[in-house]
Design a protein around this motif. Structure first.
Motif, PDB file in Angstrom:
ATOM      1  N   PRO A  46       0.847  -1.195   0.000  1.00 39.45           N
ATOM      2  CA  PRO A  46       0.000   0.000   0.000  1.00 39.45           C
ATOM      3  C   PRO A  46       0.881   1.243   0.000  1.00 39.45           C
ATOM      4  O   PRO A  46       1.994   1.230   0.515  1.00 39.45           O
ATOM      5  N   LYS A  47       0.394   2.306  -0.593  1.00 35.31           N
ATOM      6  CA  LYS A  47       1.192   3.525  -0.667  1.00 35.31           C
ATOM      7  C   LYS A  47       1.185   4.284   0.649  1.00 35.31           C
ATOM      8  O   LYS A  47       2.151   4.957   0.971  1.00 35.31           O
ATOM      9  N   HIS A  48       0.098   4.167   1.392  1.00 32.81           N
ATOM     10  CA  HIS A  48      -0.033   4.926   2.625  1.00 32.81           C
ATOM     11  C   HIS A  48      -0.611   4.015   3.707  1.00 32.81           C
ATOM     12  O   HIS A  48      -1.489   3.199   3.449  1.00 32.81           O
ATOM     13  N   ALA A  49      -0.102   4.166   4.905  1.00 31.79           N
ATOM     14  CA  ALA A  49      -0.610   3.383   6.038  1.00 31.79           C
ATOM     15  C   ALA A  49      -0.813   4.307   7.237  1.00 31.79           C
ATOM     16  O   ALA A  49      -0.169   5.357   7.344  1.00 31.79           O
ATOM     17  N   VAL A  50      -1.705   3.892   8.111  1.00 27.34           N
ATOM     18  CA  VAL A  50      -1.969   4.642   9.339  1.00 27.34           C
ATOM     19  C   VAL A  50      -1.789   3.689  10.514  1.00 27.34           C
ATOM     20  O   VAL A  50      -2.340   2.590  10.515  1.00 27.34           O
ATOM     21  N   ASN A  63       7.676  -2.425  17.687  1.00 21.66           N
ATOM     22  CA  ASN A  63       7.508  -3.538  16.739  1.00 21.66           C
ATOM     23  C   ASN A  63       6.624  -3.141  15.567  1.00 21.66           C
ATOM     24  O   ASN A  63       6.924  -3.484  14.411  1.00 21.66           O
ATOM     25  N   GLU A  64       5.526  -2.427  15.827  1.00 18.88           N
ATOM     26  CA  GLU A  64       4.630  -2.022  14.740  1.00 18.88           C
ATOM     27  C   GLU A  64       5.315  -1.040  13.790  1.00 18.88           C
ATOM     28  O   GLU A  64       5.173  -1.140  12.573  1.00 18.88           O
ATOM     29  N   ILE A  65       6.056  -0.095  14.359  1.00 20.36           N
ATOM     30  CA  ILE A  65       6.727   0.900  13.520  1.00 20.36           C
ATOM     31  C   ILE A  65       7.827   0.254  12.687  1.00 20.36           C
ATOM     32  O   ILE A  65       7.972   0.539  11.499  1.00 20.36           O
ATOM     33  N   SER A  71       8.280  -2.865   5.598  1.00 24.56           N
ATOM     34  CA  SER A  71       7.267  -3.503   4.756  1.00 24.56           C
ATOM     35  C   SER A  71       7.247  -3.000   3.318  1.00 24.56           C
ATOM     36  O   SER A  71       6.669  -3.634   2.454  1.00 24.56           O
ATOM     37  N   GLY A  72       7.833  -1.842   3.061  1.00 25.13           N
ATOM     38  CA  GLY A  72       7.795  -1.294   1.712  1.00 25.13           C
ATOM     39  C   GLY A  72       6.837  -0.142   1.564  1.00 25.13           C
ATOM     40  O   GLY A  72       6.755   0.466   0.499  1.00 25.13           O
ATOM     41  N   VAL A  73       6.101   0.207   2.610  1.00 24.07           N
ATOM     42  CA  VAL A  73       5.202   1.357   2.574  1.00 24.07           C
ATOM     43  C   VAL A  73       6.053   2.611   2.509  1.00 24.07           C
ATOM     44  O   VAL A  73       7.079   2.719   3.185  1.00 24.07           O
ATOM     45  N   ARG A  74       5.662   3.554   1.673  1.00 24.91           N
ATOM     46  CA  ARG A  74       6.458   4.772   1.507  1.00 24.91           C
ATOM     47  C   ARG A  74       6.005   5.912   2.407  1.00 24.91           C
ATOM     48  O   ARG A  74       6.826   6.690   2.875  1.00 24.91           O
ATOM     49  N   ASP A  75       4.698   6.061   2.631  1.00 29.28           N
ATOM     50  CA  ASP A  75       4.159   7.154   3.441  1.00 29.28           C
ATOM     51  C   ASP A  75       3.285   6.577   4.544  1.00 29.28           C
ATOM     52  O   ASP A  75       2.545   5.613   4.316  1.00 29.28           O
ATOM     53  N   ALA A  76       3.350   7.195   5.729  1.00 28.88           N
ATOM     54  CA  ALA A  76       2.532   6.722   6.837  1.00 28.88           C
ATOM     55  C   ALA A  76       2.142   7.885   7.737  1.00 28.88           C
ATOM     56  O   ALA A  76       2.855   8.888   7.824  1.00 28.88           O
ATOM     57  N   THR A  77       1.015   7.708   8.386  1.00 26.46           N
ATOM     58  CA  THR A  77       0.603   8.601   9.458  1.00 26.46           C
ATOM     59  C   THR A  77       0.694   7.794  10.733  1.00 26.46           C
ATOM     60  O   THR A  77       0.046   6.745  10.851  1.00 26.46           O
ATOM     61  N   ILE A  78       1.495   8.285  11.671  1.00 23.36           N
ATOM     62  CA  ILE A  78       1.671   7.588  12.943  1.00 23.36           C
ATOM     63  C   ILE A  78       1.066   8.452  14.032  1.00 23.36           C
ATOM     64  O   ILE A  78       1.495   9.591  14.257  1.00 23.36           O
ATOM     65  N   ILE A  79       0.049   7.903  14.691  1.00 28.53           N
ATOM     66  CA  ILE A  79      -0.669   8.619  15.738  1.00 28.53           C
ATOM     67  C   ILE A  79      -0.131   8.144  17.080  1.00 28.53           C
ATOM     68  O   ILE A  79      -0.294   6.980  17.437  1.00 28.53           O
ATOM     69  N   THR A  80       0.513   9.059  17.800  1.00 28.29           N
ATOM     70  CA  THR A  80       1.102   8.704  19.089  1.00 28.29           C
ATOM     71  C   THR A  80       0.255   9.185  20.252  1.00 28.29           C
ATOM     72  O   THR A  80       0.363   8.665  21.353  1.00 28.29           O
ATOM     73  N   GLY A  81      -0.576  10.174  20.029  1.00 25.83           N
ATOM     74  CA  GLY A  81      -1.329  10.802  21.110  1.00 25.83           C
ATOM     75  C   GLY A  81      -0.641  12.106  21.492  1.00 25.83           C
ATOM     76  O   GLY A  81       0.565  12.258  21.336  1.00 25.83           O
ATOM     77  N   ALA A  82      -1.420  13.053  22.017  1.00 28.05           N
ATOM     78  CA  ALA A  82      -0.884  14.375  22.318  1.00 28.05           C
ATOM     79  C   ALA A  82       0.043  14.363  23.517  1.00 28.05           C
ATOM     80  O   ALA A  82       1.000  15.122  23.586  1.00 28.05           O
ATOM     81  N   SER A  83      -0.241  13.539  24.482  1.00 34.37           N
ATOM     82  CA  SER A  83       0.624  13.479  25.662  1.00 34.37           C
ATOM     83  C   SER A  83       0.990  12.027  25.906  1.00 34.37           C
ATOM     84  O   SER A  83       0.295  11.109  25.486  1.00 34.37           O
ATOM     85  N   PRO A 108       5.442  16.799  11.965  1.00 25.83           N
ATOM     86  CA  PRO A 108       4.284  16.775  12.866  1.00 25.83           C
ATOM     87  C   PRO A 108       3.038  17.281  12.138  1.00 25.83           C
ATOM     88  O   PRO A 108       3.071  18.332  11.500  1.00 25.83           O
ATOM     89  N   LEU A 109       1.964  16.529  12.231  1.00 27.45           N
ATOM     90  CA  LEU A 109       0.701  16.951  11.622  1.00 27.45           C
ATOM     91  C   LEU A 109      -0.101  17.802  12.590  1.00 27.45           C
ATOM     92  O   LEU A 109      -0.718  18.785  12.211  1.00 27.45           O
ATOM     93  N   ASN A 110      -0.150  17.363  13.810  1.00 25.67           N
ATOM     94  CA  ASN A 110      -0.800  18.117  14.875  1.00 25.67           C
ATOM     95  C   ASN A 110      -0.087  17.744  16.167  1.00 25.67           C
ATOM     96  O   ASN A 110       1.031  17.235  16.123  1.00 25.67           O
ATOM     97  N   ASN A 111      -0.724  17.933  17.285  1.00 22.37           N
ATOM     98  CA  ASN A 111      -0.050  17.718  18.556  1.00 22.37           C
ATOM     99  C   ASN A 111       0.211  16.245  18.865  1.00 22.37           C
ATOM    100  O   ASN A 111       1.016  15.937  19.731  1.00 22.37           O
ATOM    101  N   GLY A 112      -0.433  15.315  18.178  1.00 24.52           N
ATOM    102  CA  GLY A 112      -0.256  13.912  18.520  1.00 24.52           C
ATOM    103  C   GLY A 112      -0.066  12.964  17.363  1.00 24.52           C
ATOM    104  O   GLY A 112      -0.170  11.750  17.524  1.00 24.52           O
ATOM    105  N   SER A 113       0.226  13.484  16.161  1.00 25.72           N
ATOM    106  CA  SER A 113       0.447  12.584  15.024  1.00 25.72           C
ATOM    107  C   SER A 113       1.529  13.142  14.110  1.00 25.72           C
ATOM    108  O   SER A 113       1.801  14.339  14.104  1.00 25.72           O
ATOM    109  N   PHE A 114       2.123  12.222  13.337  1.00 26.96           N
ATOM    110  CA  PHE A 114       3.246  12.576  12.481  1.00 26.96           C
ATOM    111  C   PHE A 114       3.048  11.984  11.092  1.00 26.96           C
ATOM    112  O   PHE A 114       2.556  10.862  10.961  1.00 26.96           O
ATOM    113  N   ALA A 115       3.463  12.747  10.077  1.00 25.16           N
ATOM    114  CA  ALA A 115       3.522  12.228   8.714  1.00 25.16           C
ATOM    115  C   ALA A 115       4.951  11.759   8.496  1.00 25.16           C
ATOM    116  O   ALA A 115       5.903  12.517   8.699  1.00 25.16           O
TER     117      ALA A 115
END
Length: 123
Positions: A46-50, A63-65, A71-83, A108-115
């Protein structure tokens, strides 16, 4: 394939019958063409994963990251949480760990996620 004769059937009915396994295997392999190497088709990545890391431990998140990075995915959004610790840990991992060679950029996309953009993996 060999056709069975009457004498073959009589031998098979006898309790002492032992088939010639080598010739049977050779015949089956030839018929199924098991001697030929056929490459399995690769599943497209897949081109993008969340990934949502809420309620994950540090080990589970790592482990997930890493699985995503390799895996070969090029773009991802990783949601860690704001705090929380995962927001801090992810930034550390992306900067200076075994994960950093797989990463091209982290924004950083917002306070708790990253592109995240990953490097292309040669298969």
């Amino acid at each position: 394939m060999k056709h069975l004769s009457e004498s073959d059937i009589e031998k098979m009915a006898c309790a002492d019958f032992v088939p010639d396994a080598t010739s049977v295997r050779r015949g089956v392999r030839a018929e199924l063409r098991l001697g030929e190497l056929v490459p399995k088709p690769r599943a497209p990545h897949p081109k993008h994963a969340v990934i949502d890391l809420h309620k994950k431990t540090e080990d589970q998140a790592w482990n997930e990251i890493m699985e995503l990075a390799t895996s070969g995915v090029r773009d991802a959004t990783i949601i860690t949480g704001a705090s929380g610790i995962l927001k801090i840990k992810f930034q550390q991992w992306a900067r200076d760990s075994l994960l950093s060679p797989y990463i091209v950029s982290v924004v950083p996309l917002n306070n708790g996620s990253f592109a995240v953009k990953f490097k292309k993996i040669k298969c």
